[in-house]
Design a protein around this motif. Structure first.
Motif, PDB file in Angstrom:
ATOM      1  N   LEU A  92       1.229  -1.214   0.167  1.00 33.46           N
ATOM      2  CA  LEU A  92       0.029  -0.214  -0.007  1.00 33.46           C
ATOM      3  C   LEU A  92       0.445   0.845  -0.072  1.00 33.46           C
ATOM      4  O   LEU A  92       2.153   0.885   0.484  1.00 33.46           O
ATOM      5  N   THR A  93       0.826   2.046  -0.667  1.00 33.55           N
ATOM      6  CA  THR A  93       1.337   2.881  -0.417  1.00 33.55           C
ATOM      7  C   THR A  93       1.018   4.148   1.056  1.00 33.55           C
ATOM      8  O   THR A  93       0.177   3.287   1.733  1.00 33.55           O
ATOM      9  N   ARG A  94       1.749   5.084   1.102  1.00 35.31           N
ATOM     10  CA  ARG A  94       1.618   6.355   2.443  1.00 35.31           C
ATOM     11  C   ARG A  94       0.419   6.258   2.526  1.00 35.31           C
ATOM     12  O   ARG A  94      -0.716   6.056   3.236  1.00 35.31           O
ATOM     13  N   LYS A  95      -0.090   6.793   2.082  1.00 37.58           N
ATOM     14  CA  LYS A  95      -2.178   7.248   1.525  1.00 37.58           C
ATOM     15  C   LYS A  95      -2.806   6.875   2.234  1.00 37.58           C
ATOM     16  O   LYS A  95      -3.285   6.878   3.084  1.00 37.58           O
ATOM     17  N   GLU A  96      -2.836   5.545   1.195  1.00 33.63           N
ATOM     18  CA  GLU A  96      -3.659   3.972   1.566  1.00 33.63           C
ATOM     19  C   GLU A  96      -3.281   3.352   3.171  1.00 33.63           C
ATOM     20  O   GLU A  96      -4.249   2.914   4.175  1.00 33.63           O
ATOM     21  N   THR A  97      -2.320   3.472   3.378  1.00 37.37           N
ATOM     22  CA  THR A  97      -1.896   2.603   5.104  1.00 37.37           C
ATOM     23  C   THR A  97      -2.422   3.966   5.968  1.00 37.37           C
ATOM     24  O   THR A  97      -2.897   3.874   6.506  1.00 37.37           O
ATOM     25  N   ALA A  98      -1.905   4.864   5.907  1.00 36.92           N
ATOM     26  CA  ALA A  98      -2.473   6.080   6.902  1.00 36.92           C
ATOM     27  C   ALA A  98      -4.308   6.062   7.013  1.00 36.92           C
ATOM     28  O   ALA A  98      -4.689   6.536   8.373  1.00 36.92           O
ATOM     29  N   GLU A  99      -4.942   6.194   5.514  1.00 41.89           N
ATOM     30  CA  GLU A  99      -6.144   5.718   6.006  1.00 41.89           C
ATOM     31  C   GLU A  99      -6.862   5.009   6.586  1.00 41.89           C
ATOM     32  O   GLU A  99      -7.884   4.780   7.429  1.00 41.89           O
ATOM     33  N   LEU A 100      -5.964   3.385   6.013  1.00 48.85           N
ATOM     34  CA  LEU A 100      -6.392   2.340   6.677  1.00 48.85           C
ATOM     35  C   LEU A 100      -5.987   2.703   8.236  1.00 48.85           C
ATOM     36  O   LEU A 100      -7.002   1.946   9.230  1.00 48.85           O
ATOM     37  N   LEU A 101      -4.761   3.141   8.116  1.00 48.43           N
ATOM     38  CA  LEU A 101      -5.075   3.578   9.743  1.00 48.43           C
ATOM     39  C   LEU A 101      -5.393   4.259  10.959  1.00 48.43           C
ATOM     40  O   LEU A 101      -5.633   4.335  12.270  1.00 48.43           O
ATOM     41  N   GLY A 102      -5.868   5.645   9.910  1.00 40.42           N
ATOM     42  CA  GLY A 102      -7.228   6.381  10.668  1.00 40.42           C
ATOM     43  C   GLY A 102      -5.512   7.194  10.606  1.00 40.42           C
ATOM     44  O   GLY A 102      -5.751   8.029  12.511  1.00 40.42           O
ATOM     45  N   VAL A 103      -4.613   7.372  10.071  1.00 41.99           N
ATOM     46  CA  VAL A 103      -3.673   8.608  11.403  1.00 41.99           C
ATOM     47  C   VAL A 103      -3.092   9.795   9.943  1.00 41.99           C
ATOM     48  O   VAL A 103      -3.097   9.316   8.811  1.00 41.99           O
ATOM     49  N   HIS A 104      -2.137  10.078  10.694  1.00 39.86           N
ATOM     50  CA  HIS A 104      -1.691  11.205   9.580  1.00 39.86           C
ATOM     51  C   HIS A 104      -0.513  10.413   8.952  1.00 39.86           C
ATOM     52  O   HIS A 104      -0.095  10.163   9.665  1.00 39.86           O
ATOM     53  N   PRO A 105       0.160  10.811   7.907  1.00 36.18           N
ATOM     54  CA  PRO A 105       1.310  10.057   6.919  1.00 36.18           C
ATOM     55  C   PRO A 105       2.340  10.641   7.831  1.00 36.18           C
ATOM     56  O   PRO A 105       3.280   9.756   7.874  1.00 36.18           O
ATOM     57  N   ALA A 106       2.517  11.848   8.373  1.00 33.32           N
ATOM     58  CA  ALA A 106       3.672  11.836  10.010  1.00 33.32           C
ATOM     59  C   ALA A 106       3.516  10.846  10.746  1.00 33.32           C
ATOM     60  O   ALA A 106       4.841  11.004  11.128  1.00 33.32           O
ATOM     61  N   THR A 107       2.416  10.878  10.967  1.00 31.24           N
ATOM     62  CA  THR A 107       2.363   9.507  12.203  1.00 31.24           C
ATOM     63  C   THR A 107       3.289   8.327  11.414  1.00 31.24           C
ATOM     64  O   THR A 107       4.002   7.460  11.899  1.00 31.24           O
ATOM     65  N   LEU A 108       2.752   7.961  10.400  1.00 26.77           N
ATOM     66  CA  LEU A 108       3.921   6.305   9.531  1.00 26.77           C
ATOM     67  C   LEU A 108       4.830   6.921  10.248  1.00 26.77           C
ATOM     68  O   LEU A 108       5.932   6.153   9.850  1.00 26.77           O
ATOM     69  N   ARG A 109       5.368   8.052   9.176  1.00 26.45           N
ATOM     70  CA  ARG A 109       6.834   8.448   9.205  1.00 26.45           C
ATOM     71  C   ARG A 109       6.712   8.072  10.736  1.00 26.45           C
ATOM     72  O   ARG A 109       8.559   7.745  10.856  1.00 26.45           O
ATOM     73  N   ARG A 110       6.978   8.705  11.812  1.00 23.52           N
ATOM     74  CA  ARG A 110       7.422   8.568  13.149  1.00 23.52           C
ATOM     75  C   ARG A 110       7.120   7.222  13.126  1.00 23.52           C
ATOM     76  O   ARG A 110       8.902   6.866  14.409  1.00 23.52           O
ATOM     77  N   TRP A 111       5.918   6.740  13.074  1.00 23.97           N
ATOM     78  CA  TRP A 111       6.583   4.888  13.097  1.00 23.97           C
ATOM     79  C   TRP A 111       7.812   3.867  12.950  1.00 23.97           C
ATOM     80  O   TRP A 111       8.420   3.181  12.999  1.00 23.97           O
ATOM     81  N   VAL A 112       7.912   4.675  11.538  1.00 27.36           N
ATOM     82  CA  VAL A 112       9.139   3.441  11.010  1.00 27.36           C
ATOM     83  C   VAL A 112      10.438   4.014  11.030  1.00 27.36           C
ATOM     84  O   VAL A 112      10.964   3.701  11.889  1.00 27.36           O
TER      85      VAL A 112
END
Length: 66
Positions: free
Chosen positions: A5-25
């Protein structure tokens, strides 16, 4: 179903902002993979990794009593 999944798709699936994904990574909580066009800064997230992350979150929340 898609394997990645793309960053956008993943953020939508998890219900978070893409910046949160970067932090988790950065924190090592969620793995990401550079796409073939990595020079553009694009990353993808493996669906199985996302599902494992969700399960870990559920377990962590149960342990914390949430």
């Amino acid at each position: 179903m898609k394997e990645f999944l793309t960053r956008k798709e993943t953020a939508e699936l998890l219900g978070v902002h893409p910046a949160t994904l970067r932090r988790w990574v950065v924190e090592g909580k969620l793995a990401c993979y550079k796409s073939s066009t990595a020079y553009s800064g694009r990353v993808k997230f493996k669906l199985t990794d996302i599902m494992k992350f969700i399960e870990r979150q559920k377990i962590d929340n149960r342990i914390k009593g949430e």
